[in-house]
Design an enzyme around this catalytic site. Structure first.
Site, PDB file in Angstrom:
ATOM      1  N   TYR A  74       0.831  -1.200   0.034  1.00 61.68           N
ATOM      2  CA  TYR A  74       0.078  -0.253   0.026  1.00 61.68           C
ATOM      3  C   TYR A  74       0.918   1.182  -0.104  1.00 61.68           C
ATOM      4  CZ  TYR A  74      -3.411   3.317   1.787  1.00 61.68           C
ATOM      5  OH  TYR A  74      -4.067   4.609   2.066  1.00 61.68           O
TER       6      TYR A  74
ATOM      7  N   LYS B 149       0.811   4.257  -2.721  1.00 56.77           N
ATOM      8  CA  LYS B 149       0.504   5.661  -2.538  1.00 56.77           C
ATOM      9  C   LYS B 149       1.763   6.555  -3.174  1.00 56.77           C
ATOM     10  CE  LYS B 149      -3.530   4.860  -1.456  1.00 56.77           C
ATOM     11  NZ  LYS B 149      -4.704   5.417  -2.176  1.00 56.77           N
TER      12      LYS B 149
HETATM   13  N1  LIG Z   1      -8.713   5.881   5.704  1.00 60.52           N
HETATM   14  C1  LIG Z   1      -7.571   6.484   5.849  1.00 60.52           C
HETATM   15  O1  LIG Z   1      -7.001   6.401   7.219  1.00 60.52           O
HETATM   16  C2  LIG Z   1      -6.809   6.933   4.821  1.00 60.52           C
HETATM   17  C3  LIG Z   1      -5.366   7.661   4.970  1.00 60.52           C
HETATM   18  C4  LIG Z   1      -4.994   8.005   3.798  1.00 60.52           C
HETATM   19  C5  LIG Z   1      -5.302   7.697   2.684  1.00 60.52           C
HETATM   20  N2  LIG Z   1      -6.717   6.929   2.369  1.00 60.52           N
HETATM   21  C6  LIG Z   1      -6.959   6.820   1.082  1.00 60.52           C
HETATM   22  O2  LIG Z   1      -8.170   7.384   1.029  1.00 60.52           O
HETATM   23  C7  LIG Z   1      -9.201   6.267  -0.062  1.00 60.52           C
HETATM   24  C8  LIG Z   1     -10.172   6.187   0.765  1.00 60.52           C
HETATM   25  O3  LIG Z   1     -10.045   5.321   1.684  1.00 60.52           O
HETATM   26  P1  LIG Z   1     -11.270   4.570   2.798  1.00 60.52           P
HETATM   27  O4  LIG Z   1     -10.624   4.401   4.065  1.00 60.52           O
HETATM   28  O5  LIG Z   1     -12.476   5.484   2.576  1.00 60.52           O
HETATM   29  O6  LIG Z   1     -11.378   3.489   1.933  1.00 60.52           O
HETATM   30  P2  LIG Z   1     -12.485   2.330   2.105  1.00 60.52           P
HETATM   31  O7  LIG Z   1     -11.822   0.996   1.731  1.00 60.52           O
HETATM   32  O8  LIG Z   1     -13.491   2.540   3.060  1.00 60.52           O
HETATM   33  O9  LIG Z   1     -13.341   2.544   0.611  1.00 60.52           O
HETATM   34  C9  LIG Z   1     -12.641   2.456  -0.763  1.00 60.52           C
HETATM   35  C10 LIG Z   1     -14.184   2.126  -1.670  1.00 60.52           C
HETATM   36  O10 LIG Z   1     -13.342   1.704  -2.883  1.00 60.52           O
HETATM   37  C11 LIG Z   1     -14.247   0.768  -3.384  1.00 60.52           C
HETATM   38  N3  LIG Z   1     -13.492  -0.117  -4.271  1.00 60.52           N
HETATM   39  C12 LIG Z   1     -12.301  -1.024  -4.070  1.00 60.52           C
HETATM   40  N4  LIG Z   1     -11.569  -1.378  -5.147  1.00 60.52           N
HETATM   41  C13 LIG Z   1     -12.447  -0.766  -6.223  1.00 60.52           C
HETATM   42  C14 LIG Z   1     -12.302  -1.176  -7.634  1.00 60.52           C
HETATM   43  N5  LIG Z   1     -11.572  -1.985  -8.029  1.00 60.52           N
HETATM   44  N6  LIG Z   1     -13.361  -0.550  -8.405  1.00 60.52           N
HETATM   45  C15 LIG Z   1     -14.399   0.262  -7.744  1.00 60.52           C
HETATM   46  N7  LIG Z   1     -14.353   0.598  -6.531  1.00 60.52           N
HETATM   47  C16 LIG Z   1     -13.347   0.001  -5.777  1.00 60.52           C
HETATM   48  C17 LIG Z   1     -14.717  -0.188  -2.134  1.00 60.52           C
HETATM   49  O11 LIG Z   1     -15.709  -0.810  -2.549  1.00 60.52           O
HETATM   50  C18 LIG Z   1     -15.064   1.015  -1.152  1.00 60.52           C
HETATM   51  O12 LIG Z   1     -16.195   1.308  -1.327  1.00 60.52           O
HETATM   52  C19 LIG Z   1      -8.158   5.382  -0.523  1.00 60.52           C
HETATM   53  O13 LIG Z   1      -7.467   5.823  -1.607  1.00 60.52           O
HETATM   54  C20 LIG Z   1      -7.388   5.294   0.683  1.00 60.52           C
HETATM   55  O14 LIG Z   1      -5.856   4.681   0.364  1.00 60.52           O
HETATM   56  C21 LIG Z   1      -7.225   6.756   3.389  1.00 60.52           C
END
Ligand SMILES: NC(=O)c1ccc[n+]([C@@H]2O[C@H](COP(=O)([O-])OP(=O)(O)OC[C@H]3O[C@@H](n4cnc5c(N)ncnc54)[C@H](O)[C@@H]3O)[C@@H](O)[C@H]2O)c1
Length: 252
Positions: free
Chosen positions: A156, A160
């Site tokens: 991951y 990123k």
């Molecule tokens: N939550 C955190 O602490 C955090 C921190 C830094 C970055 N991020 C980034 O923010 C973004 C959202 O994070 P989150 O925590 O809401 O994630 P999450 O896992 O809760 O949601 C991700 C969504 O993407 C969808 N998804 C996954 N694979 C897919 C595909 N192949 N095609 C279409 N949809 C797909 C899933 O069904 C889900 O609804 C991500 O890019 C994550 O890496 C999150």
């Protein structure tokens, strides 16, 4: 709400928009009057989003699909006759796996979704001029993990960092086409993905204590940053990774 009619007749495509940060981005765009194509692989998540009474479903085009098939996602946008002003590459996989157990196909899957699919969706959208309204703005959701060696997240973290690098390159290559490309790099933001990853209350307190503000970001705070990057005050910002981490990376 912005005071101008800047977002009048605008359309966003948000991947992974059914839940978590993606859902907050979808709702934030809708609150500004932006139509939103929501792409998500999870049909139940999509149903749950559409059942949200605060959402005007006439402003939403739900696309239950996999960003690994970017062409098919965009075909559904074309079939609806919508044109995209803002693309938010938010969908990602974030399984928690110690590096000693990380199988190469799992590493490749994570890179495929988090990097290659976001790249291809962006490229296809730029190339299919009938689908973008001109002056396209792309926001990639990277992470502070682009800089950090968070354990059990090598796949991951690498994805990123790659997405941030691609952001910079596309910004330079596509500036002559009038396309701006930026990234948002959130720190810890509590969403369902943390619970699915087996992170508990103890982990939550530990991660919160790592940044000077001493808490997690809210999905709404990340959504607000995305909105800023699409907005009129960000017109000269491209190739940037905007860190939203409560001071974490400033303090280490
Ligand atoms: N939550 C955190 O602490 C955090 C921190 C830094 C970055 N991020 C980034 O923010 C973004 C959202 O994070 P989150 O925590 O809401 O994630 P999450 O896992 O809760 O949601 C991700 C969504 O993407 C969808 N998804 C996954 N694979 C897919 C595909 N192949 N095609 C279409 N949809 C797909 C899933 O069904 C889900 O609804 C991500 O890019 C994550 O890496 C999150």
């Amino acid at each position: 709400m912005l005071s101008s009619d800047y977002y009048l007749d605008k359309t966003a495509l948000v991947t992974g928009g059914a839940r978590g940060i993606g859902r907050a981005i979808v709702k934030r765009f809708l609150s500004e009057g932006v139509r939103v194509v929501v792409c998500d692989i999870n049909p139940d998540g999509m149903d749950d989003l559409l059942a949200d009474e605060s959402i005007d479903s006439a402003m939403v085009l739900p696309v239950v699909g996999d960003i690994r098939h970017a062409g098919e996602v965009l075909d559904q946008v074309a079939a609806a006759g919508w044109r995209i002003d803002y693309l938010v590459n938010n969908a990602a996989l974030s399984p928690r796996i110690p590096s000693s157990e990380l199988a190469r196909d799992v590493l490749n899957d994570v890179l495929d979704v988090n990097v290659s699919s976001a790249f291809e969706l962006s490229r296809m959208l730029v190339e299919r001029s009938e689908l973008s309204a001109g002056g396209l703005v792309i926001v990639n959701i990277s992470s502070v993990n682009a800089w950090l060696g968070i354990p059990e997240m090598a796949h991951y973290n690498a994805s990123k960092a790659a997405l941030l690098s691609i952001t910079r390159t596309l910004a330079v290559e596509w500036a002559p086409r009038g396309v701006r490309v930026n990234a948002v790099c959130p720190g810890s933001t509590w969403t369902e993905s943390w619970e699915e990853g087996g992170w508990g209350e103890e982990d939550r307190a530990r991660f919160a204590s790592k940044n000077p503000l001493g808490r997690f970001a809210t999905p709404d705070e990340i959504a607000g940053t995305v909105l800023f990057l699409t907005g009129p005050d960000a017109g000269f910002i491209t190739g940037h990774g905007l860190v939203v981490d409560g001071g974490l990376t400033a303090s280490v």
